[in-house]
Design a protein around this motif. Sequence first.
Motif, PDB file in Angstrom:
ATOM      1  N   LEU A 181       0.803  -1.210   0.000  1.00  0.00           N
ATOM      2  CA  LEU A 181       0.000   0.000   0.000  1.00  0.00           C
ATOM      3  C   LEU A 181       0.844   1.271   0.000  1.00  0.00           C
ATOM      4  N   SER A 182       2.115   1.137   0.261  1.00  0.00           N
ATOM      5  CA  SER A 182       2.969   2.324   0.343  1.00  0.00           C
ATOM      6  C   SER A 182       3.414   2.820  -1.023  1.00  0.00           C
ATOM      7  N   ASP A 183       3.210   2.018  -2.040  1.00  0.00           N
ATOM      8  CA  ASP A 183       3.569   2.468  -3.381  1.00  0.00           C
ATOM      9  C   ASP A 183       2.395   3.236  -3.999  1.00  0.00           C
ATOM     10  N   PRO A 184       2.654   4.428  -4.499  1.00  0.00           N
ATOM     11  CA  PRO A 184       1.589   5.284  -5.033  1.00  0.00           C
ATOM     12  C   PRO A 184       0.748   4.600  -6.119  1.00  0.00           C
ATOM     13  N   ILE A 185       1.398   3.872  -7.008  1.00  0.00           N
ATOM     14  CA  ILE A 185       0.643   3.216  -8.070  1.00  0.00           C
ATOM     15  C   ILE A 185      -0.250   2.119  -7.501  1.00  0.00           C
ATOM     16  N   ARG A 186       0.303   1.330  -6.608  1.00  0.00           N
ATOM     17  CA  ARG A 186      -0.501   0.249  -6.023  1.00  0.00           C
ATOM     18  C   ARG A 186      -1.617   0.809  -5.151  1.00  0.00           C
ATOM     19  N   LEU A 187      -1.321   1.890  -4.441  1.00  0.00           N
ATOM     20  CA  LEU A 187      -2.364   2.518  -3.638  1.00  0.00           C
ATOM     21  C   LEU A 187      -3.481   3.015  -4.535  1.00  0.00           C
ATOM     22  N   ALA A 188      -3.104   3.561  -5.671  1.00  0.00           N
ATOM     23  CA  ALA A 188      -4.105   4.051  -6.621  1.00  0.00           C
ATOM     24  C   ALA A 188      -4.947   2.900  -7.165  1.00  0.00           C
ATOM     25  N   ILE A 189      -4.318   1.777  -7.401  1.00  0.00           N
ATOM     26  CA  ILE A 189      -5.054   0.602  -7.879  1.00  0.00           C
ATOM     27  C   ILE A 189      -6.077   0.162  -6.836  1.00  0.00           C
ATOM     28  N   VAL A 190      -5.615   0.036  -5.614  1.00  0.00           N
ATOM     29  CA  VAL A 190      -6.495  -0.399  -4.525  1.00  0.00           C
ATOM     30  C   VAL A 190      -7.625   0.609  -4.327  1.00  0.00           C
ATOM     31  N   TYR A 191      -7.273   1.860  -4.392  1.00  0.00           N
ATOM     32  CA  TYR A 191      -8.261   2.920  -4.217  1.00  0.00           C
ATOM     33  C   TYR A 191      -9.334   2.855  -5.298  1.00  0.00           C
ATOM     34  N   GLN A 192      -8.876   2.722  -6.516  1.00  0.00           N
ATOM     35  CA  GLN A 192      -9.807   2.649  -7.648  1.00  0.00           C
ATOM     36  C   GLN A 192     -10.695   1.415  -7.535  1.00  0.00           C
ATOM     37  N   LEU A 193     -10.116   0.330  -7.098  1.00  0.00           N
ATOM     38  CA  LEU A 193     -10.864  -0.900  -6.885  1.00  0.00           C
ATOM     39  C   LEU A 193     -11.949  -0.680  -5.827  1.00  0.00           C
ATOM     40  N   ALA A 194     -11.583   0.037  -4.779  1.00  0.00           N
ATOM     41  CA  ALA A 194     -12.539   0.308  -3.707  1.00  0.00           C
ATOM     42  C   ALA A 194     -13.641   1.238  -4.172  1.00  0.00           C
ATOM     43  N   GLN A 195     -13.272   2.233  -4.973  1.00  0.00           N
ATOM     44  CA  GLN A 195     -14.245   3.159  -5.538  1.00  0.00           C
ATOM     45  C   GLN A 195     -15.323   2.415  -6.307  1.00  0.00           C
ATOM     46  N   GLN A 196     -14.854   1.490  -7.115  1.00  0.00           N
ATOM     47  CA  GLN A 196     -15.717   0.809  -8.057  1.00  0.00           C
ATOM     48  C   GLN A 196     -16.581  -0.248  -7.387  1.00  0.00           C
ATOM     49  N   GLU A 197     -16.274  -0.549  -6.152  1.00  0.00           N
ATOM     50  CA  GLU A 197     -16.908  -1.702  -5.502  1.00  0.00           C
ATOM     51  C   GLU A 197     -18.424  -1.660  -5.506  1.00  0.00           C
ATOM     52  N   ARG A 198     -18.991  -0.456  -5.400  1.00  0.00           N
ATOM     53  CA  ARG A 198     -20.456  -0.379  -5.344  1.00  0.00           C
ATOM     54  C   ARG A 198     -21.073  -0.703  -6.683  1.00  0.00           C
ATOM     55  N   VAL A 199     -20.363  -0.334  -7.730  1.00  0.00           N
ATOM     56  CA  VAL A 199     -20.872  -0.617  -9.065  1.00  0.00           C
ATOM     57  C   VAL A 199     -20.624  -2.085  -9.413  1.00  0.00           C
ATOM     58  N   SER A 200     -19.351  -2.464  -9.317  1.00  0.00           N
ATOM     59  CA  SER A 200     -18.979  -3.840  -9.591  1.00  0.00           C
ATOM     60  C   SER A 200     -17.771  -4.167  -8.740  1.00  0.00           C
ATOM     61  N   SER A 201     -17.718  -5.380  -8.266  1.00  0.00           N
ATOM     62  CA  SER A 201     -16.608  -5.730  -7.379  1.00  0.00           C
ATOM     63  C   SER A 201     -15.330  -5.984  -8.160  1.00  0.00           C
ATOM     64  N   GLU A 202     -15.450  -6.013  -9.477  1.00  0.00           N
ATOM     65  CA  GLU A 202     -14.287  -6.343 -10.277  1.00  0.00           C
ATOM     66  C   GLU A 202     -13.933  -5.264 -11.294  1.00  0.00           C
ATOM     67  N   LEU A 203     -12.645  -5.222 -11.619  1.00  0.00           N
ATOM     68  CA  LEU A 203     -12.154  -4.375 -12.697  1.00  0.00           C
ATOM     69  C   LEU A 203     -11.140  -5.176 -13.504  1.00  0.00           C
ATOM     70  N   ARG A 204     -11.003  -4.796 -14.760  1.00  0.00           N
ATOM     71  CA  ARG A 204     -10.012  -5.451 -15.597  1.00  0.00           C
ATOM     72  C   ARG A 204      -8.662  -4.747 -15.472  1.00  0.00           C
ATOM     73  N   CYS A 205      -7.617  -5.426 -15.852  1.00  0.00           N
ATOM     74  CA  CYS A 205      -6.296  -4.805 -15.869  1.00  0.00           C
ATOM     75  C   CYS A 205      -6.331  -3.508 -16.671  1.00  0.00           C
ATOM     76  N   GLY A 206      -6.967  -3.590 -17.813  1.00  0.00           N
ATOM     77  CA  GLY A 206      -6.990  -2.457 -18.718  1.00  0.00           C
ATOM     78  C   GLY A 206      -7.595  -1.199 -18.128  1.00  0.00           C
ATOM     79  N   ASP A 207      -8.405  -1.366 -17.092  1.00  0.00           N
ATOM     80  CA  ASP A 207      -9.028  -0.209 -16.467  1.00  0.00           C
ATOM     81  C   ASP A 207      -8.013   0.644 -15.710  1.00  0.00           C
ATOM     82  N   PHE A 208      -6.811   0.131 -15.579  1.00  0.00           N
ATOM     83  CA  PHE A 208      -5.784   0.863 -14.839  1.00  0.00           C
ATOM     84  C   PHE A 208      -4.674   1.381 -15.744  1.00  0.00           C
ATOM     85  N   ASN A 209      -4.888   1.277 -17.044  1.00  0.00           N
ATOM     86  CA  ASN A 209      -3.832   1.650 -17.979  1.00  0.00           C
ATOM     87  C   ASN A 209      -3.394   3.103 -17.830  1.00  0.00           C
TER      88      ASN A 209
END
Lengths: 123, 123
Positions: free
Chosen positions: A22-50
């Motif tokens: 979680l200390s890496d900015p990119i990984r934190l952003a991934i986790v954050y984005q994943l959490a954001q999206q959770e209400r809509v869908s629990s999943e995201l594709r790799c490409g959504d983080f390009n």
Amino acid sequence: MSRTLPHPTREQIELPLVLDCLSDPIRLAIVYQLAQQERVSSELRCGDFNGLSGKSNLTYHFAKLRDCGLMQTRVAGTNRFMRLRRDDLEARFPGLLDAVLKSAAKDAEKLKLAPVCDVVEAG
Amino acid sequence: MSRTLPHPTREQIELPLVLDCLSDPIRLAIVYQLAQQERVSSELRCGDFNGLSGKSNLTYHFAKLRDCGLMQTRVAGTNRFMRLRRDDLEARFPGLLDAVLKSAAKDAEKLKLAPVCDVVEAG
DNA sequence: CCTTATGTTCAATGATTATTGAACTATCGA
DNA sequence: TCGATAGTTCAATAATCATTGAACATAAGG
């Protein structure tokens, strides 16, 4: 080839590895984005983080997030669908993920996180 | 030597740096021990952590903990007294430090953290 | 003064890290 | 079958990391 990727069990999740991930900015952003999206869908594709980095670099970060138990990857065709292991994290380290996400939300701009919508709700 | 050491202000404390600091087992042990001791005294000397590693290595970790805003160092004679910046951390990232400490406590054995009531006074 | 105890500084080392691009595999759709 | 899409693997790079020990600085106490 292999349809399933290796993931640690809930019990194998370790605090230093999680914090380091979680200390890496990119990984934190991934986790954050994943959490954001959770209400809509629990999943995201790799490409959504390009937008966060190049593909091969993202593969590297995805592997770290998977290896430490923060997220789960499901293979479907040419796509990889990933989701946060919320329940495992909560069982293992209660309140930790929420505290990190809330902290990240406070600094969303500074951390250049996806400005989608509000991640935090009042208790 | 300068009597006061540089510390970031509350506003300058940044999440990735804090998480990275806490992800190192030795630094996590330092923070944990500091938190344990808080009820007795808010401060500990550098020497109280000698069991964790060599002195010069501890100096290195202390500097990281200080630079990221996790702890404050006060110089007194030949001693350095350190304390957790609890209020600053709480103001900046509510609930985060507690969640980490609670998580660490759950894995105290695995992380080789100091037992709760056992503050070593060797010699 | 001298000695001891505290902790820092410095240089060196080996290990890990994040990043990049090119080449590759595998799947889907027309 | 062909071509586009999604993502991985690999090698190389530069940067940072944790660790060690020796030398140093500072203060307290006899």
